[in-house]
Design a protein around this motif. Structure first.
Motif, short mmCIF file in Angstrom:
data_model
loop_
_atom_site.label_atom_id
_atom_site.label_comp_id
_atom_site.label_asym_id
_atom_site.label_seq_id
_atom_site.Cartn_x
_atom_site.Cartn_y
_atom_site.Cartn_z
N THR A 1 187.41 2.20 43.63
CA THR A 1 188.63 1.40 43.76
C THR A 1 188.43 0.00 43.17
O THR A 1 189.30 -0.50 42.45
CB THR A 1 189.09 1.33 45.22
OG1 THR A 1 189.29 2.67 45.70
CG2 THR A 1 190.38 0.54 45.38
N ARG A 2 187.29 -0.61 43.46
CA ARG A 2 187.01 -1.94 42.88
C ARG A 2 186.99 -1.87 41.36
O ARG A 2 187.54 -2.74 40.69
CB ARG A 2 185.68 -2.47 43.40
CG ARG A 2 185.77 -3.00 44.81
CD ARG A 2 184.43 -3.53 45.26
NE ARG A 2 184.54 -4.23 46.53
CZ ARG A 2 183.52 -4.50 47.31
NH1 ARG A 2 182.29 -4.13 46.95
NH2 ARG A 2 183.70 -5.13 48.45
N GLU B 1 188.53 0.30 39.43
CA GLU B 1 189.89 0.52 38.92
C GLU B 1 190.71 -0.77 38.98
O GLU B 1 191.48 -1.06 38.08
CB GLU B 1 190.58 1.64 39.68
CG GLU B 1 191.88 2.07 39.07
CD GLU B 1 191.78 2.51 37.61
OE1 GLU B 1 192.78 2.31 36.87
OE2 GLU B 1 190.74 3.04 37.19
N ARG B 2 190.55 -1.54 40.04
CA ARG B 2 191.26 -2.81 40.15
C ARG B 2 190.85 -3.78 39.05
O ARG B 2 191.68 -4.55 38.56
CB ARG B 2 191.02 -3.43 41.53
CG ARG B 2 191.74 -2.71 42.64
CD ARG B 2 191.38 -3.27 43.99
NE ARG B 2 192.14 -2.62 45.07
CZ ARG B 2 191.90 -2.80 46.35
NH1 ARG B 2 190.94 -3.63 46.75
NH2 ARG B 2 192.64 -2.18 47.26
N GLU B 3 189.58 -3.75 38.66
CA GLU B 3 189.11 -4.60 37.57
C GLU B 3 189.68 -4.15 36.23
O GLU B 3 190.09 -4.96 35.41
CB GLU B 3 187.58 -4.59 37.49
CG GLU B 3 186.91 -5.35 38.60
CD GLU B 3 185.38 -5.23 38.54
OE1 GLU B 3 184.83 -4.86 37.47
OE2 GLU B 3 184.75 -5.50 39.58
N PRO C 1 194.89 -4.25 36.27
CA PRO C 1 195.49 -5.25 37.17
C PRO C 1 196.76 -4.74 37.86
O PRO C 1 197.17 -5.29 38.89
CB PRO C 1 195.80 -6.43 36.25
CG PRO C 1 194.98 -6.22 35.03
CD PRO C 1 194.76 -4.75 34.91
N PHE D 1 197.01 -1.83 39.29
CA PHE D 1 196.67 -0.87 40.34
C PHE D 1 197.16 -1.43 41.67
O PHE D 1 196.86 -2.56 42.03
CB PHE D 1 195.15 -0.64 40.39
CG PHE D 1 194.75 0.49 41.30
CD1 PHE D 1 194.79 1.80 40.86
CD2 PHE D 1 194.36 0.25 42.61
CE1 PHE D 1 194.43 2.85 41.70
CE2 PHE D 1 194.00 1.29 43.45
CZ PHE D 1 194.03 2.59 43.00
N ALA E 1 197.66 -2.75 45.25
CA ALA E 1 196.71 -3.31 46.21
C ALA E 1 196.64 -2.51 47.50
O ALA E 1 195.62 -2.55 48.19
CB ALA E 1 197.09 -4.76 46.52
#
Length: 138
Positions: free
Chosen positions: A72-73, A75-77, A80, A82, A84
């Motif tokens: 998840t971290r 993919e969030r990187e 943007p 993705f 929350a």
């Protein structure tokens, strides 16, 4: 045993990690700022992460791309957009398509800024994976 655990237990050639504790689940939720739905919590407590028929669900008790926090971290990187409130359930490894879930257990297909509802629950998505062999097989 819950319905989703019964369904997972019936999968032939199921590969899984080692289940985790409530403390590990709570720590992962804090790290991601999300709430895992009950079905996901049950799966991860019992199995850690699971793999079958080309389907690979994230979880805990593993490192790398199958670790829900790491996946998840990452993919969030990379994306943007993705959401929350979601976490990576499965990275399909094709064209940037991610299968994610939210606190209500709804399962989403996310590709860049596009978010499309796939299933109302993880149990429903599990059945889809079992029927098709994997999400994209027909």
């Amino acid at each position: 045993m819950s319905d989703i655990l019964e369904k997972i237990k019936e999968i032939p050639k199921l590969y899984h990690a080692i289940g985790c504790s409530e403390e590990q689940l709570a720590e992962a939720e804090r790290a991601l700022g999300v709430v895992f739905p009950p079905e996901f919590r049950e799966c991860v407590r019992e199995y850690g992460a699971i793999s079958f028929y080309g389907t690979e669900w994230t979880g805990l008790g593993v490192e790398g791309y199958l670790n829900v926090v790491e996946a998840t971290r990452q993919e969030r990187e990379l994306n943007p957009a993705f959401p929350a409130d979601c976490f990576v359930l499965e990275n399909l490894g094709m064209e940037g398509v991610i299968v994610a879930a939210d606190k209500d257990g709804q399962v989403w297909e996310i590709q860049g800024e596009r978010k499309r509802l796939l299933c109302q629950s993880l149990g429903e998505y599990l059945e889809l994976c079992r029927e098709r062999g994997s999400y994209f097989k027909s």
